[in-house]
Design an enzyme around this catalytic site. Structure first.
Site, PDB file in Angstrom:
ATOM      1  N   LYS A   1      43.759  38.395  56.491  1.00  8.41           N
ATOM      2  CA  LYS A   1      44.181  37.732  55.251  1.00  8.41           C
ATOM      3  C   LYS A   1      45.341  38.514  54.637  1.00  8.41           C
ATOM      4  CE  LYS A   1      42.057  37.945  51.055  1.00  8.41           C
ATOM      5  NZ  LYS A   1      42.790  37.800  49.809  1.00  8.41           N
TER       6      LYS A   1
ATOM      7  N   ASP B   1      46.816  33.973  51.530  1.00  8.60           N
ATOM      8  CA  ASP B   1      46.057  33.680  50.308  1.00  8.60           C
ATOM      9  C   ASP B   1      46.935  33.919  49.077  1.00  8.60           C
ATOM     10  OD1 ASP B   1      43.960  33.179  48.563  1.00  8.60           O
ATOM     11  OD2 ASP B   1      43.119  35.201  48.737  1.00  8.60           O
ATOM     12  N   LEU B   2      47.814  32.947  48.788  1.00 10.64           N
ATOM     13  CA  LEU B   2      48.716  33.102  47.628  1.00 10.64           C
ATOM     14  C   LEU B   2      48.283  32.211  46.458  1.00 10.64           C
ATOM     15  CD1 LEU B   2      52.188  33.248  49.456  1.00 10.64           C
ATOM     16  CD2 LEU B   2      50.690  35.139  48.788  1.00 10.64           C
ATOM     17  N   LYS B   3      47.251  31.428  46.654  1.00 12.75           N
ATOM     18  CA  LYS B   3      46.657  30.599  45.581  1.00 12.75           C
ATOM     19  C   LYS B   3      47.709  29.868  44.741  1.00 12.75           C
ATOM     20  CE  LYS B   3      42.567  33.556  45.109  1.00 12.75           C
ATOM     21  NZ  LYS B   3      42.944  34.772  45.859  1.00 12.75           N
TER      22      LYS B   3
ATOM     23  N   PHE C   1      49.639  27.446  42.365  1.00 11.06           N
ATOM     24  CA  PHE C   1      49.227  26.741  41.145  1.00 11.06           C
ATOM     25  C   PHE C   1      50.481  26.519  40.311  1.00 11.06           C
ATOM     26  CE2 PHE C   1      45.722  27.068  37.581  1.00 11.06           C
ATOM     27  CZ  PHE C   1      46.081  25.812  37.126  1.00 11.06           C
ATOM     28  N   ASP C   2      51.054  25.308  40.388  1.00 10.55           N
ATOM     29  CA  ASP C   2      52.291  25.033  39.645  1.00 10.55           C
ATOM     30  C   ASP C   2      52.441  23.518  39.549  1.00 10.55           C
ATOM     31  OD1 ASP C   2      54.979  25.273  38.569  1.00 10.55           O
ATOM     32  OD2 ASP C   2      55.081  27.238  39.532  1.00 10.55           O
TER      33      ASP C   2
ATOM     34  N   PRO D   1      53.423  19.795  40.704  1.00  6.96           N
ATOM     35  CA  PRO D   1      53.287  19.258  42.070  1.00  6.96           C
ATOM     36  C   PRO D   1      54.510  19.480  42.959  1.00  6.96           C
ATOM     37  CG  PRO D   1      52.379  17.716  40.493  1.00  6.96           C
ATOM     38  CD  PRO D   1      52.997  18.820  39.681  1.00  6.96           C
ATOM     39  N   ASN D   2      55.702  19.261  42.416  1.00 10.38           N
ATOM     40  CA  ASN D   2      56.898  19.370  43.244  1.00 10.38           C
ATOM     41  C   ASN D   2      57.133  20.806  43.731  1.00 10.38           C
ATOM     42  OD1 ASN D   2      59.231  18.000  44.331  1.00 10.38           O
ATOM     43  ND2 ASN D   2      60.415  19.302  42.940  1.00 10.38           N
ATOM     44  N   THR D   3      56.838  21.763  42.872  1.00 13.07           N
ATOM     45  CA  THR D   3      57.032  23.172  43.238  1.00 13.07           C
ATOM     46  C   THR D   3      56.022  23.597  44.301  1.00 13.07           C
ATOM     47  OG1 THR D   3      57.869  23.619  41.039  1.00 13.07           O
ATOM     48  CG2 THR D   3      57.111  25.528  42.287  1.00 13.07           C
TER      49      THR D   3
ATOM     50  N   THR E   1      36.165  34.017  40.882  1.00 13.74           N
ATOM     51  CA  THR E   1      34.864  34.661  40.655  1.00 13.74           C
ATOM     52  C   THR E   1      34.952  35.745  39.570  1.00 13.74           C
ATOM     53  OG1 THR E   1      35.391  35.946  42.612  1.00 13.74           O
ATOM     54  CG2 THR E   1      33.727  34.251  42.849  1.00 13.74           C
TER      55      THR E   1
ATOM     56  N   ARG F   1      29.423  42.791  50.967  1.00  7.30           N
ATOM     57  CA  ARG F   1      29.193  44.237  50.956  1.00  7.30           C
ATOM     58  C   ARG F   1      28.047  44.581  51.894  1.00  7.30           C
ATOM     59  NH1 ARG F   1      33.331  44.252  49.257  1.00  7.30           N
ATOM     60  NH2 ARG F   1      34.278  45.220  47.444  1.00  7.30           N
TER      61      ARG F   1
ATOM     62  N   GLN G   1      33.640  43.877  42.617  1.00  4.98           N
ATOM     63  CA  GLN G   1      32.954  42.609  42.892  1.00  4.98           C
ATOM     64  C   GLN G   1      31.660  42.565  42.082  1.00  4.98           C
ATOM     65  OE1 GLN G   1      34.309  40.264  44.430  1.00  4.98           O
ATOM     66  NE2 GLN G   1      35.527  40.963  46.169  1.00  4.98           N
TER      67      GLN G   1
ATOM     68  N   ARG H   1      37.439  46.066  51.720  1.00  5.92           N
ATOM     69  CA  ARG H   1      37.179  47.504  51.613  1.00  5.92           C
ATOM     70  C   ARG H   1      36.022  48.032  52.452  1.00  5.92           C
ATOM     71  NH1 ARG H   1      37.812  47.024  45.265  1.00  5.92           N
ATOM     72  NH2 ARG H   1      37.162  44.944  45.902  1.00  5.92           N
TER      73      ARG H   1
HETATM   74  O1  C5P Z   1      37.652  44.604  49.386  1.00  7.27           O
HETATM   75  P1  C5P Z   1      36.902  43.324  49.253  1.00  7.27           P
HETATM   76  O2  C5P Z   1      35.972  43.030  50.419  1.00  7.27           O
HETATM   77  O3  C5P Z   1      36.239  43.156  47.908  1.00  7.27           O
HETATM   78  O4  C5P Z   1      38.064  42.216  49.353  1.00  7.27           O
HETATM   79  C1  C5P Z   1      37.835  40.880  49.092  1.00  7.27           C
HETATM   80  C2  C5P Z   1      39.077  40.087  49.268  1.00  7.27           C
HETATM   81  O5  C5P Z   1      38.797  38.748  48.891  1.00  7.27           O
HETATM   82  C3  C5P Z   1      40.257  40.543  48.425  1.00  7.27           C
HETATM   83  O6  C5P Z   1      41.443  40.339  49.214  1.00  7.27           O
HETATM   84  C4  C5P Z   1      40.270  39.601  47.243  1.00  7.27           C
HETATM   85  O7  C5P Z   1      41.550  39.339  46.757  1.00  7.27           O
HETATM   86  C5  C5P Z   1      39.683  38.335  47.862  1.00  7.27           C
HETATM   87  N1  C5P Z   1      39.025  37.431  46.923  1.00  7.27           N
HETATM   88  C6  C5P Z   1      37.928  37.811  46.152  1.00  7.27           C
HETATM   89  N2  C5P Z   1      37.355  36.921  45.283  1.00  7.27           N
HETATM   90  C7  C5P Z   1      37.835  35.669  45.189  1.00  7.27           C
HETATM   91  C8  C5P Z   1      38.924  35.284  45.988  1.00  7.27           C
HETATM   92  C9  C5P Z   1      39.480  36.195  46.849  1.00  7.27           C
HETATM   93  O8  C5P Z   1      37.477  38.932  46.255  1.00  7.27           O
HETATM   94  N3  C5P Z   1      37.263  34.810  44.379  1.00  7.27           N
END
Ligand code: C5P
Length: 230
Positions: A31, A58-60, A62-63, A65-67, A118, A175, A184, A205
């Site tokens: 990712k 994963d750049l999410k 949000f703008d 529609p045209n952009t 989240t 985890r 988290q 991580r």
């Molecule tokens: O290090 P860790 O396992 O917490 O990384 C989780 C990855 O998932 C990170 O790249 C984080 O940006 C992404 N992410 C998240 N929660 C979200 C969406 C994406 O932790 N709701």
């Protein structure tokens, strides 16, 4: 069975590529998120592709529609992206434009919708009803608008699996039993997330800070395959 997506949350090209090379034999999806993309630009996608990885960008988006349409077009024209994200809160027209350009340029790419981050709670959004109502409503719309899947927290995962089983589910917040939760809030072990039906587990991580990343990956795979916690 869930597949691992390794979150390459590094700031530089060198760090990301060094780590990716180390784990290449055990990982097929990586990712690239905002941190790495902002640090390296799109060139990193080509370098990771050369190493044969599937890429989740994963750049999410949000703008307006045209952009968003233009942004989706540009990332897909690179030919490097296998999965990417937009925010469902961008609304019907924005999402439909993204779906339509994706389907015409690269139908195989997986378009994921982010419901509610989240890191947010009900009070952050001034909602009178539970946040899960909004998540569920957005998931229903995602399916109707042609989105392929959803990035969901462990909590959302269960609701979405029950109601909208056609959607691909990608779940972060994973985890191992003895890991620190870091930032988290709601975490699951790989075993729990697999059991709840996640198609992909995004793991950062737990692997990137491990002194022996390959061993940790194998340990996670065993948990996923054999259904054990430790
Ligand atoms: O290090 P860790 O396992 O917490 O990384 C989780 C990855 O998932 C990170 O790249 C984080 O940006 C992404 N992410 C998240 N929660 C979200 C969406 C994406 O932790 N709701």
């Amino acid at each position: 069975m869930s597949e691992i997506i390794l979150a390459l949350d590094f700031s530089t090209r060198e760090q990301a590529l060094h780590f990716a090379r180390q784990v290449k034999q055990e990982i097929s999806w990586v990712k690239v998120g905002l941190e790495l993309f902002a640090g390296t630009g799109p060139a990193i996608l080509e370098e990771l592709k050369k190493l044969d990885f599937n890429i989740f960008l994963d750049l999410k988006f949000f703008d307006i529609p045209n952009t968003v349409k233009g942004a989706v077009k540009n990332i897909l024209n690179s030919g490097m992206v296998d999965m990417f994200t937009i925010h469902l809160l961008g609304g019907q027209q924005m999402v439909k434009e993204a779906v339509s350009i994706k389907n015409s340029l690269c139908p195989k790419a997986i378009l994921l919708g982010v419901t509610v981050l989240t890191s947010l709670e009900q009070k952050d959004l001034f909602l009178e009803k539970p946040l899960s109502n909004l998540v569920l409503a957005l998931a229903e719309k995602a399916l109707e608008w042609g989105v392929d899947g959803i990035v969901s927290s462990p909590l959302e995962l269960e609701i979405i699996r029950n109601f909208y089983s056609q959607l691909i589910t990608v779940t972060p917040g994973i985890r191992l039993k003895n890991d620190a939760p870091d930032d988290q809030k709601r975490t699951l072990t790989p075993y729990e997330a697999t059991k709840k039906g996640a198609n992909f587990l995004v793991i950062g991580r737990s692997i990137t800070t491990s002194p022996q990343p390959l061993q940790t990956i194998n340990h996670i795979k065993k948990q996923i395959q054999k259904g054990v916690h430790q």
